[in-house]
Scaffold this motif. Structure first.
Motif, PDB file in Angstrom:
ATOM      1  N   ALA A 125      27.329  40.132  37.524  1.00  0.00           N
ATOM      2  CA  ALA A 125      28.137  40.297  38.730  1.00  0.00           C
ATOM      3  C   ALA A 125      29.300  41.249  38.477  1.00  0.00           C
ATOM      4  O   ALA A 125      29.617  42.108  39.311  1.00  0.00           O
ATOM      5  N   LEU A 126      29.934  41.116  37.325  1.00  0.00           N
ATOM      6  CA  LEU A 126      31.045  42.014  36.998  1.00  0.00           C
ATOM      7  C   LEU A 126      30.549  43.445  36.788  1.00  0.00           C
ATOM      8  O   LEU A 126      31.216  44.406  37.198  1.00  0.00           O
ATOM      9  N   HIS A 127      29.367  43.589  36.177  1.00  0.00           N
ATOM     10  CA  HIS A 127      28.790  44.934  36.067  1.00  0.00           C
ATOM     11  C   HIS A 127      28.595  45.537  37.456  1.00  0.00           C
ATOM     12  O   HIS A 127      28.872  46.717  37.691  1.00  0.00           O
ATOM     13  N   ARG A 128      28.082  44.718  38.377  1.00  0.00           N
ATOM     14  CA  ARG A 128      27.785  45.213  39.732  1.00  0.00           C
ATOM     15  C   ARG A 128      29.061  45.547  40.495  1.00  0.00           C
ATOM     16  O   ARG A 128      29.073  46.454  41.342  1.00  0.00           O
ATOM     17  N   ALA A 129      30.139  44.826  40.210  1.00  0.00           N
ATOM     18  CA  ALA A 129      31.412  45.095  40.883  1.00  0.00           C
ATOM     19  C   ALA A 129      32.026  46.414  40.437  1.00  0.00           C
ATOM     20  O   ALA A 129      32.874  46.977  41.128  1.00  0.00           O
ATOM     21  N   TYR A 149      33.092  31.475  33.244  1.00  0.00           N
ATOM     22  CA  TYR A 149      32.632  32.653  32.510  1.00  0.00           C
ATOM     23  C   TYR A 149      33.150  33.932  33.146  1.00  0.00           C
ATOM     24  O   TYR A 149      33.550  34.879  32.450  1.00  0.00           O
ATOM     25  N   ALA A 150      33.140  34.011  34.477  1.00  0.00           N
ATOM     26  CA  ALA A 150      33.595  35.226  35.154  1.00  0.00           C
ATOM     27  C   ALA A 150      35.071  35.492  34.871  1.00  0.00           C
ATOM     28  O   ALA A 150      35.473  36.644  34.643  1.00  0.00           O
ATOM     29  N   VAL A 151      35.890  34.455  34.882  1.00  0.00           N
ATOM     30  CA  VAL A 151      37.308  34.615  34.583  1.00  0.00           C
ATOM     31  C   VAL A 151      37.495  35.156  33.164  1.00  0.00           C
ATOM     32  O   VAL A 151      38.230  36.130  32.928  1.00  0.00           O
ATOM     33  N   ARG A 152      36.804  34.551  32.206  1.00  0.00           N
ATOM     34  CA  ARG A 152      36.979  34.964  30.814  1.00  0.00           C
ATOM     35  C   ARG A 152      36.453  36.384  30.574  1.00  0.00           C
ATOM     36  O   ARG A 152      37.073  37.176  29.861  1.00  0.00           O
ATOM     37  N   LEU A 153      35.301  36.693  31.157  1.00  0.00           N
ATOM     38  CA  LEU A 153      34.730  38.014  30.940  1.00  0.00           C
ATOM     39  C   LEU A 153      35.550  39.105  31.621  1.00  0.00           C
ATOM     40  O   LEU A 153      35.716  40.204  31.067  1.00  0.00           O
ATOM     41  N   ALA A 154      36.057  38.830  32.815  1.00  0.00           N
ATOM     42  CA  ALA A 154      36.892  39.810  33.498  1.00  0.00           C
ATOM     43  C   ALA A 154      38.162  40.076  32.699  1.00  0.00           C
ATOM     44  O   ALA A 154      38.606  41.226  32.566  1.00  0.00           O
ATOM     45  N   ARG A 155      38.754  39.027  32.146  1.00  0.00           N
ATOM     46  CA  ARG A 155      39.949  39.203  31.318  1.00  0.00           C
ATOM     47  C   ARG A 155      39.604  39.982  30.047  1.00  0.00           C
ATOM     48  O   ARG A 155      40.339  40.881  29.630  1.00  0.00           O
TER      49      ARG A 155
END
Length: 309
Positions: A125-129, A149-155
């Motif tokens: 999802a972060l790749h797609r964003a 996971y999204a919070v940690r990966l985005a950070r």
């Protein structure tokens, strides 16, 4: 082999029983499962829709019992993490080698088992964003497994992370520990525009999160926990007044290609302690009913792990 079988005559809808071992296709490896993590979708809908005798489960960690006949994938004895549309709640599962990641020796199988759906969904999802370095990213439903996971990966990717949760007072400290710079109750509480959204709730939250997108921003619709439709007010999709070129994209993890490297990368980050899966419940598979009940009643804010065997 032993497995958790769908059984509607049982009080919990599941029972431990015997079922034939799977027969792998040439492009599949046979995996001896040691741990599986539960996901809301599979227990809410899978148990309701699957026939008696079915073996459910998407996520599993284990060891390659028999490598794929076509020579693809890891060798026998390799610790792995696997994704599939079923079969994880059993001692053995057959898995496409495209959906197998390798795991460092000695890694905790329970922690690694949280990677496939939650971790890979957040990563893709972060790749797609789009690029997140130096950008503002909103994660809705941030206390769930994928949200954490999204919070940690985005950070980790260098974003300014805003986490949305229904109870900031209760979960704010843990979300900040995960990497959130800000914690809000809902998307409309976000001050200023955001460049990307990992949206895990749906319904009104998706509509409100979209209203916070900056020009050129992207909202990735990953989860639909609200089980509500999205009703956009007149003007929400106009392109004027700073609303130019904003996107909503849908997401389906099994349709993604190249998942094996993602699973491997995530498993190594978990094993190294760089990503904390936030396991909220852990126990033997004979206690599956307790874990499923806690998950469906939304008493868990993280992942539930069953140890197989």
């Amino acid at each position: 082999m032993r497995a958790l079988l769908v059984d509607r005559s049982a009080p919990t809808g599941l029972r431990l029983g015997q079922t034939p071992e799977p027969e792998p296709a040439p492009h599949q490896a046979l995996i001896r499962v040691t741990a599986t993590s539960l996901n809301h979708g599979e227990v809410r809908f899978g148990l309701r829709e699957a026939p008696d005798g079915a073996v459910l489960g998407w996520d599993a960690a284990g060891v390659v019992e028999r490598p794929a006949a076509d020579g693809s994938g890891p060798a026998g004895g390799t610790p792995v993490v696997t994704l599939g549309i079923d079969g994880a709640w059993a001692e053995l599962r057959a898995v496409d080698t495209d959906w197998i990641g390798t795991v460092p020796p000695g890694a905790d199988p329970g922690a690694v088992s949280t990677v496939p759906v939650a971790g890979a969904s957040a990563l893709r999802a972060l790749h797609r964003a789009g690029p997140v370095l130096g950008r503002r990213v909103l994660v809705t439903g941030a206390t769930g497994g994928t949200g954490r996971y999204a919070v940690r990966l985005a950070r980790l990717g260098g974003a300014h992370v805003i986490a949305s949760t229904g109870d900031p007072g209760r979960h704010g400290d843990s979300l900040r520990a995960d990497g959130a710079h800000e914690v809000v109750a809902e998307p409309l509480d976000v001050s200023g525009p955001v460049d990307g959204v990992v949206e895990l709730v749906g319904g009104r939250h998706l509509v409100d999160a979209y209203s916070r997108l900056a020009p050129g921003g992207t909202l990735v619709a990953v989860g639909h926990a609200a089980h509500q439709g999205e009703n956009f007010p007149l003007g929400a999709l106009f392109g004027d007044q700073g609303r130019h070129d904003r996107s909503i994209v849908t997401f389906f993890l099994p349709a993604c290609t190249g998942l094996a490297p993602d699973l491997t990368w995530l498993a190594h980050r978990v094993a190294a302690g760089e990503l904390d899966p936030r396991i909220s419940w852990r126990g033997g598979w004979d206690r599956a009913a307790d874990a499923i009940d806690a998950l469906l009643q939304r008493r868990l804010h993280g992942k539930a792990v069953l140890e197989i065997g």
